[in-house]
Design an enzyme around this catalytic site. Structure first.
Site, short mmCIF file in Angstrom:
data_model
loop_
_atom_site.label_atom_id
_atom_site.label_comp_id
_atom_site.label_asym_id
_atom_site.label_seq_id
_atom_site.Cartn_x
_atom_site.Cartn_y
_atom_site.Cartn_z
N CYS A 82 2.10 31.04 13.38
CA CYS A 82 1.89 31.82 14.62
C CYS A 82 2.43 31.06 15.70
O CYS A 82 1.88 30.02 16.01
CB CYS A 82 0.42 32.09 14.45
SG CYS A 82 0.11 33.13 16.12
N CYS A 85 -0.59 30.51 17.98
CA CYS A 85 -1.89 29.38 17.82
C CYS A 85 -1.60 28.28 16.57
O CYS A 85 -2.49 27.41 16.60
CB CYS A 85 -3.45 30.18 17.39
SG CYS A 85 -3.16 30.98 15.90
N CYS A 130 -2.16 37.76 13.46
CA CYS A 130 -2.72 36.69 12.96
C CYS A 130 -4.30 36.56 13.03
O CYS A 130 -4.89 37.25 13.85
CB CYS A 130 -2.08 35.52 14.10
SG CYS A 130 -2.91 34.07 13.95
N CYS A 133 -5.66 34.11 15.92
CA CYS A 133 -5.64 34.62 17.27
C CYS A 133 -5.64 36.16 17.79
O CYS A 133 -5.76 36.60 18.74
CB CYS A 133 -4.88 33.96 18.32
SG CYS A 133 -2.90 34.37 17.65
N CYS A 153 7.32 42.60 7.34
CA CYS A 153 8.52 42.61 8.31
C CYS A 153 7.95 42.09 9.61
O CYS A 153 7.29 42.86 10.38
CB CYS A 153 8.90 44.06 8.28
SG CYS A 153 10.66 44.40 9.21
#
Length: 165
Positions: A82, A85, A130, A133, A153
């Site tokens: 991510c 984070c 995510c 976060c 995607c």
């Protein structure tokens, strides 16, 4: 007269709710979006830490233009994390060329990706974020390759790549 009847019939037909685009994997509309995440920051803190593109995709659920991600053609071995984070989200072994213009994966790292429902384009889609976060990643579709049949995607700007050493 015939024209009026035709217009009335067309109006009735287009007002009917179709369900052909709805997928079983999308959750019910009534479920509330998870709002509590391990990483909590104010909008100002996110804006200060992320680029403009990262902020709009991760925090405002925007979509980057297709074929613009530097990660689209990345063939190196490693982990996609991510951009907000650093949580590991996808392994390079699960990446494939979907031809859609966005990095695509057939499997997420279990427990690190959360799912929600998105009705923004008029029908139900399964949105991915995510799990640490809450940053918007993209969407998952049921038209991917074996072994899962899924296509995650993902907006490349929502990811950073950590190469294996």
């Amino acid at each position: 007269m015939k024209f009026t009847v035709l217009i009335a019939v067309l109006a009735v037909m287009t007002s009917c709710k179709g369900i052909s685009q709805e997928k079983d994997m999308a959750k019910d509309k009534g479920q509330e979006k998870m709002k509590e995440f391990k990483v909590q920051k104010t909008e100002a803190e996110w804006k200060a830490e992320l680029t403009d593109a990262e902020f709009y995709v991760l925090r405002k659920a925007a979509t980057e233009n297709p074929f613009t991600s530097e990660l689209l053609d990345n063939k190196k071995k490693g982990t996609y994390v991510c951009a907000g984070c650093g949580t590991p989200l996808f392994k390079s072994e699960t990446k494939f060329d979907s031809g859609t213009g966005w990095p695509s994966f057939y499997q997420e790292i279990e427990g690190n990706v959360g799912y929600d429902v998105d009705y923004k384009i008029g029908y139900k889609r399964t949105e991915e974020h995510c799990a640490t976060c809450g940053g918007h990643l993209g969407h998952v579709f049921e038209d991917g390759p074996a072994p899962t049949g899924l296509r995650h995607c993902i907006n490349g700007v929502a990811l950073n790549f950590v190469e294996n050493k």
